[in-house]
Design a protein around this motif. Sequence first.
Motif, PDB file in Angstrom:
ATOM      1  N   GLY A   1      30.623  25.244 -28.049  1.00  0.00           N
ATOM      2  CA  GLY A   1      30.919  26.296 -27.079  1.00  0.00           C
ATOM      3  C   GLY A   1      31.508  25.757 -25.789  1.00  0.00           C
ATOM      4  N   THR A   2      31.392  24.466 -25.593  1.00  0.00           N
ATOM      5  CA  THR A   2      31.710  23.831 -24.307  1.00  0.00           C
ATOM      6  C   THR A   2      33.144  24.036 -23.822  1.00  0.00           C
ATOM      7  OG1 THR A   2      31.919  21.669 -23.215  1.00  0.00           O
ATOM      8  CG2 THR A   2      32.121  21.684 -25.600  1.00  0.00           C
ATOM      9  N   LEU A   3      33.271  24.152 -22.506  1.00  0.00           N
ATOM     10  CA  LEU A   3      34.590  24.213 -21.880  1.00  0.00           C
ATOM     11  C   LEU A   3      35.428  22.983 -22.221  1.00  0.00           C
ATOM     12  CD1 LEU A   3      33.392  25.304 -18.336  1.00  0.00           C
ATOM     13  CD2 LEU A   3      34.749  26.714 -19.875  1.00  0.00           C
ATOM     14  N   SER A   4      34.753  21.871 -22.466  1.00  0.00           N
ATOM     15  CA  SER A   4      35.465  20.602 -22.674  1.00  0.00           C
ATOM     16  C   SER A   4      36.182  20.551 -24.016  1.00  0.00           C
ATOM     17  CB  SER A   4      34.485  19.435 -22.590  1.00  0.00           C
ATOM     18  OG  SER A   4      33.622  19.429 -23.716  1.00  0.00           O
ATOM     19  N   GLY A   5      35.876  21.472 -24.907  1.00  0.00           N
ATOM     20  CA  GLY A   5      36.540  21.463 -26.214  1.00  0.00           C
ATOM     21  C   GLY A   5      36.171  20.258 -27.057  1.00  0.00           C
ATOM     22  N   ALA A   6      34.906  19.842 -26.991  1.00  0.00           N
ATOM     23  CA  ALA A   6      34.463  18.697 -27.783  1.00  0.00           C
ATOM     24  C   ALA A   6      34.780  18.910 -29.258  1.00  0.00           C
ATOM     25  CB  ALA A   6      32.953  18.494 -27.606  1.00  0.00           C
TER      26      ALA A   6
END
Lengths: 102, 332
Positions: B104-109
């Motif tokens: 879900g992270t903004l970082s796009g892991a």
Amino acid sequence: MTTKQDRGIVGLDPTSGPLERPTGRSLAVRPKTMDGQVIGLVTNGLGRSQEFMTALSEEIAQIIRPGGFLHVVKNSVSIAPERADWARLTSEASVAITGFGG
Amino acid sequence: MLRAARHEYRDYSSLLEDYYERGWTDGLPVVPPTPESVELFLDRAGLEPDRVLGAVPTREVVVTAEHAAINAVMAGCRPEYFPTVVAAIRAHLHEMGNCHSTTGTLSGASQIVVVNGPVRGEIGVECRGACFGPGFRANATIGRALRLVIRNVCRAVPGVFDRASLSTPMRYAFCFGEDEEANDWLPLHVERGFSPQESTATVHSTMQVCEVMDYTSRTPEAICEGWLAEILRRGIFADRFVAQANILIVVSAEHQRYFNQAGWSKADLRNHLWQRCQASGENAKRIMLGGPEGFLVVGAGGPGHATTWLFFPHLAWAITQRIESANDERRT
């Protein structure tokens, strides 16, 4: 003669269900006014999120007359608030604002 | 008995357009998940359709073998790849894999699948030249199957539970094998407690990727300095929940050579990196690995390019899961 191609093709739904909100649930009732309401402020503790939420609460207090603010900082950045945090929010706050920091 | 809803189409083209319309693909065409093909996959893995592989509690999602098989068929897997896909899904859904955060992270892991053990040769997981890239069916479709499960079953759809600012092309598919035969190093899965005869899938969620190209260093210590410059500059972070993170270090054949010539084991390499990190001074970024075992070292890739890739973690542990045979699954 009917060929397999003529009969068409069956594909299975690959999802765990629709993305829409599950039936039987609805949004919480929105208060008619924010005056006198306790506002929960939830942050993940990352970066300057707490400073941001404090500044936001000061801005809000300029606009309305809230009954108070309930600051909740999640115990860990990457997971949901803990049960005790939810209990505080639902029992003490009328509305909540969630945010993050980075 | 399969429980998924069935949709009938007059032909493949109609199915594909409808799947696109419903948001059931990653943007690329998919293989039709017919009941027959899905049952074949489940049989190959010895799994009943309703076998639970894991859950995402924050999204109220339970992932079953049927969900996994449908998405593995769509990804283009062969039936014999499916046990590896299942292991990768179980690893991803492990509590400390922290899947809600990493998807879900903004970082796009992104999620990297590292395959170890005999299964690599049995199903053709590429470990050498160009193994990170396109051209290998097992690599491409196992990695894609995990991502389709993340999207379709775990609801990591952009704008819904995928909140990435830019995301990454590594989210289409990222799977490769460790080149266990290239050197004397203990394979990753053996270092993590499995036997050499077992096969495993390790899933590592990564937020930052850094390639350290170094054609001039000729000693292990000198090669490590290049890596350490990046590690110490960026730091390695964990939160209270994760506590101790991992960093995945994929060492190419040209760099492996210097460690092997000097007689450095993976443990030697890890201990050296850890000691250097400990001695880095108060002003360095935090290295939250917990100890030398936080460095996951893997040899892979073909000859020629003197490089090492550093995969910095998102907020999760790298989880290794045994790839079960059909007989083992049926017994449990």
